[in-house]
Scaffold this active site. Structure first.
Site, short mmCIF file in Angstrom:
data_model
loop_
_atom_site.label_atom_id
_atom_site.label_comp_id
_atom_site.label_asym_id
_atom_site.label_seq_id
_atom_site.Cartn_x
_atom_site.Cartn_y
_atom_site.Cartn_z
N HIS A 102 -50.67 -28.28 -86.43
CA HIS A 102 -49.29 -27.96 -86.72
C HIS A 102 -48.19 -29.00 -86.11
O HIS A 102 -47.41 -29.51 -86.95
CB HIS A 102 -48.99 -26.75 -86.23
CG HIS A 102 -49.58 -25.83 -87.09
ND1 HIS A 102 -49.34 -25.33 -88.22
CD2 HIS A 102 -50.66 -24.71 -86.92
CE1 HIS A 102 -49.98 -24.22 -88.82
NE2 HIS A 102 -50.87 -23.99 -87.76
N HIS B 8 -45.56 -17.59 -91.42
CA HIS B 8 -46.23 -17.89 -92.91
C HIS B 8 -44.81 -17.78 -93.89
O HIS B 8 -44.95 -18.54 -94.99
CB HIS B 8 -47.10 -16.53 -93.20
CG HIS B 8 -48.35 -16.88 -92.30
ND1 HIS B 8 -49.28 -15.96 -92.31
CD2 HIS B 8 -48.87 -17.86 -91.72
CE1 HIS B 8 -50.33 -16.40 -91.85
NE2 HIS B 8 -50.12 -17.47 -91.43
#
Length: 406
Positions: free
Chosen positions: A381, A249
């Site tokens: 992703h 993150h």
């Protein structure tokens, strides 16, 4: 030395990898259903629910594939969009269910995380002119605005019950991170700058929290937005709410901050650029090869020591996107070096050259494992990692692909 992103050979390799990924997931959306959880061979796992977040991601990926001109992508995207408008949508109370089990049982939780991916899917679908996408976008933005946005906090709440009666006290950065991504896409798709500005508002809070915490982002909060740093210490590898600092993150936010800055009018905001650099540097220092083997650990404690050493594929994918973005913005060659290093790692350990897609999870020795993410659930992703290095930071992926800005 010329950066990889400027080399025709590497750009061709990225294109080939994007096509390989699209081929792997082509069976993800059976007729009349949302997107399934893919197994190691790209077949829908019949024992797992159809999740709204996976369906949204799949619609986004295959809408991008259609914009790229790849035959066969549009029907996949439109089946996913159709599921978001029908079986996964709560026609009685509005909003979207979390999932549908194989036996038809509904998880009626209304989560900001899932709703953000509905907005992302509808935004990309709108740019791609997919059937039903614009109506879906209008609906999803209205729900996100009315049900999840907390104006006093300038952030998104996390989870409601089906009837919008009970709001959970938990607040989280993960849902807000994907809300930022979705709002940036919605601003591009609609031309309404307020969505870009709302993304910037959320990002500003995260910068403040991270900067006050050694650039390790607090992930979990209570209803008053007070950090809960010890949440889930007893189950640190939770796939959505892990304990401690989530390395990936930090990398993902580094890229998003640069994207927010690029989407806003005016000169670059050096505060956002500096924050992106700090987040990236902290994530790399804490996460990369810290236990003697290559790869990023999943999480660390608040002093930066590894907690969960599993290597998640999405973390490497986000490292690729962040390094490319930072190199574009700063011109610093160290990011070009990192970019090639992250791709070398992905190709050696994560890309499944035999069966397709990427291994979603590796153990601390870089051997495929399945403790948190069995199978290869979706392409989001990895696929974005093949596109982000080729395109400008703003507009976002859909408009940049449509307008051939790469």
């Amino acid at each position: 030395m010329t950066a990889w992103t400027d080399r025709a050979g590497h750009r061709g390799w990225l294109w080939d990898e994007s096509l390989r990924l699209l081929e792997f997931g082509r069976r993800a959306v059976p007729a009349g259903q949302g997107a399934g959880w893919l197994d190691d061979d790209g077949t829908v796992d019949p024992d797992r629910p159809v999740f709204t977040w996976i369906t949204g991601r799949t619609a986004h990926v295959y809408a991008l594939g259609h914009l790229l001109g790849v035959p066969g992508c549009r029907p996949v995207a439109e089946r996913a969009i159709a599921a978001l408008r029908t079986s996964l949508h709560d026609d009685e109370h509005g909003g979207w269910y979390a999932s549908i089990a194989p036996d038809g049982t509904l998880d009626t939780t209304k989560s900001a995380y899932a709703h953000a991916f509905v907005v992302l899917a509808a935004s990309t679908g709108t740019v791609a002119q997919l059937d039903g996408a614009r109506a879906l976008l209008d609906d999803a933005l209205a729900v996100l605005d009315a049900r999840f946005w907390e104006p006093a906090a300038g952030l998104s709440a996390d989870e409601w019950d089906r009837t919008w009666t009970t709001l959970e006290t938990y607040r989280g950065v993960n849902a807000n991170m994907h809300t930022v991504e979705a709002l940036l896409a919605a601003g591009d798709a609609t031309g309404d700058a307020r969505w870009h500005q709302r993304a910037a508002t959320i990002a500003g809070h995260v910068v403040a929290w991270a900067g006050a915490n050694g650039w390790r982002i607090p992930e979990h909060f209570d209803a008053s937005w007070a950090p809960q740093l010890e949440l889930n210490a007893d189950r640190p590898d939770d796939p959505f709410k892990p304990y401690g600092a989530t390395v990936g993150h930090g990398l993902e936010w580094a890229r998003l901050l640069l994207t927010v800055d690029a989407a806003l009018p005016g000169a670059p905001d050096e505060t956002l650029v500096a924050a992106a650099v700090a987040l990236y540097d902290r994530a790399v220092a804490d996460g990369w090869a810290v236990d003697g083997a290559p790869g990023f650990v999943y999480t660390t404690d608040w002093a930066g020591a590894p907690v969960v050493r599993t290597r998640m594929h999405w973390v490497a994918a986000e490292a690729i996107g962040a390094a490319a973005a930072l190199h574009r913005v700063t011109g610093d060659e160290r990011y070009a070096g990192d970019y090639s290093r992250w791709w070398d790692y992905a190709s050696e350990f994560l890309v499944d050259h035999d069966r397709g897609s990427w291994h979603h999870e590796l153990d601390a020795s870089n051997v495929p494992s399945a403790d948190v993410w069995p199978g290869k659930p979706d392409l989001y992703h990895a696929f974005q990692a093949t596109l982000l290095p080729l395109l400008p930071l703003a507009p976002g992926l859909a408009v940049a692909v449509r307008d051939e800005l790469g």
